[in-house]
Design a protein around this motif. Structure first.
Motif, PDB file in Angstrom:
ATOM      1  N   SER A 164       0.833  -1.204   0.000  1.00 13.93           N
ATOM      2  CA  SER A 164       0.000   0.000   0.000  1.00 13.93           C
ATOM      3  C   SER A 164       0.867   1.252   0.000  1.00 13.93           C
ATOM      4  O   SER A 164       1.983   1.250   0.519  1.00 13.93           O
ATOM      5  CB  SER A 164      -0.902   0.032   1.235  1.00 13.93           C
ATOM      6  N   ARG A 224       0.152   5.803   0.159  1.00 16.31           N
ATOM      7  CA  ARG A 224      -0.779   6.926   0.145  1.00 16.31           C
ATOM      8  C   ARG A 224      -0.087   8.119  -0.495  1.00 16.31           C
ATOM      9  O   ARG A 224       0.945   8.583   0.015  1.00 16.31           O
ATOM     10  CB  ARG A 224      -1.269   7.299   1.542  1.00 16.31           C
ATOM     11  N   ARG A 278      -9.635  -0.867  -4.887  1.00 12.47           N
ATOM     12  CA  ARG A 278      -8.266  -0.865  -4.358  1.00 12.47           C
ATOM     13  C   ARG A 278      -7.786   0.536  -3.994  1.00 12.47           C
ATOM     14  O   ARG A 278      -7.031   0.704  -3.049  1.00 12.47           O
ATOM     15  CB  ARG A 278      -7.304  -1.463  -5.382  1.00 12.47           C
ATOM     16  N   GLN A 313      -5.246   6.868  -1.605  1.00 12.69           N
ATOM     17  CA  GLN A 313      -4.844   5.672  -0.863  1.00 12.69           C
ATOM     18  C   GLN A 313      -4.865   4.503  -1.835  1.00 12.69           C
ATOM     19  O   GLN A 313      -5.908   4.218  -2.437  1.00 12.69           O
ATOM     20  CB  GLN A 313      -5.792   5.423   0.302  1.00 12.69           C
ATOM     21  N   ASN A 337      -4.194   0.519  -2.224  1.00 11.99           N
ATOM     22  CA  ASN A 337      -4.007  -0.771  -1.564  1.00 11.99           C
ATOM     23  C   ASN A 337      -3.929  -1.880  -2.608  1.00 11.99           C
ATOM     24  O   ASN A 337      -4.310  -1.690  -3.763  1.00 11.99           O
ATOM     25  CB  ASN A 337      -5.171  -1.042  -0.607  1.00 11.99           C
ATOM     26  N   SER A 338      -3.459  -3.022  -2.167  1.00  9.36           N
ATOM     27  CA  SER A 338      -3.363  -4.196  -3.057  1.00  9.36           C
ATOM     28  C   SER A 338      -2.702  -3.817  -4.383  1.00  9.36           C
ATOM     29  O   SER A 338      -3.194  -4.149  -5.464  1.00  9.36           O
ATOM     30  CB  SER A 338      -4.749  -4.784  -3.319  1.00  9.36           C
ATOM     31  N   LEU A 339      -1.594  -3.147  -4.282  1.00 10.66           N
ATOM     32  CA  LEU A 339      -0.923  -2.649  -5.479  1.00 10.66           C
ATOM     33  C   LEU A 339      -0.454  -3.787  -6.371  1.00 10.66           C
ATOM     34  O   LEU A 339      -0.057  -4.865  -5.887  1.00 10.66           O
ATOM     35  CB  LEU A 339       0.249  -1.751  -5.093  1.00 10.66           C
TER      36      LEU A 339
END
Length: 119
Positions: free
Chosen positions: A16, A18, A65, A80, A82-84
């Protein structure tokens, strides 16, 4: 008009990040905001938007995501992530909604931030 983008890094798939974008030079509260990205050899693409009433939009590949948000008191918009995935690797830019979208990744109003996702 200027956008100071930060938060990019190199992460492994599934990680993750940001991103932050601090805007200046216009009335932030009166403008929607956009996140763009450009991968090497690819065209600039719109990733996410947030309107003045808080309505959000996401590109299909990042739905579920990525989350866009903003802090009007700080003139800052966030992304943000996530789960890149490796396919998220790109330079990320932000811009106000009133600016021409075809310049989204041109860097006219500030440098982008590099996101690199490895397997």
């Amino acid at each position: 008009v200027h956008f100071a983008v930060s938060g990019g890094d190199s992460v492994q798939a599934g990680g993750s990040l940001r991103l932050s974008c601090k805007a200046s030079g216009f009335t932030f509260d009166d403008s929607g905001m956009r996140w763009y990205r450009q991968a090497p050899g690819n065209e600039c693409e719109l990733v996410s938007t947030i309107s003045t009433n808080g309505r959000t939009w996401y590109q299909d590949s990042v739905k579920g995501r990525f989350t866009i948000s903003q802090d009007n008191s700080e003139n800052t918009v966030y992304l943000q992530m996530n789960s890149l995935k490796p396919e998220d690797t790109a330079v990320y830019y932000c811009a106000a909604g009133f600016l021409p979208s075809n310049y989204g990744c041109a860097g006219h109003w500030g440098q982008g931030t590099q996101v690199t996702v490895s397997t």
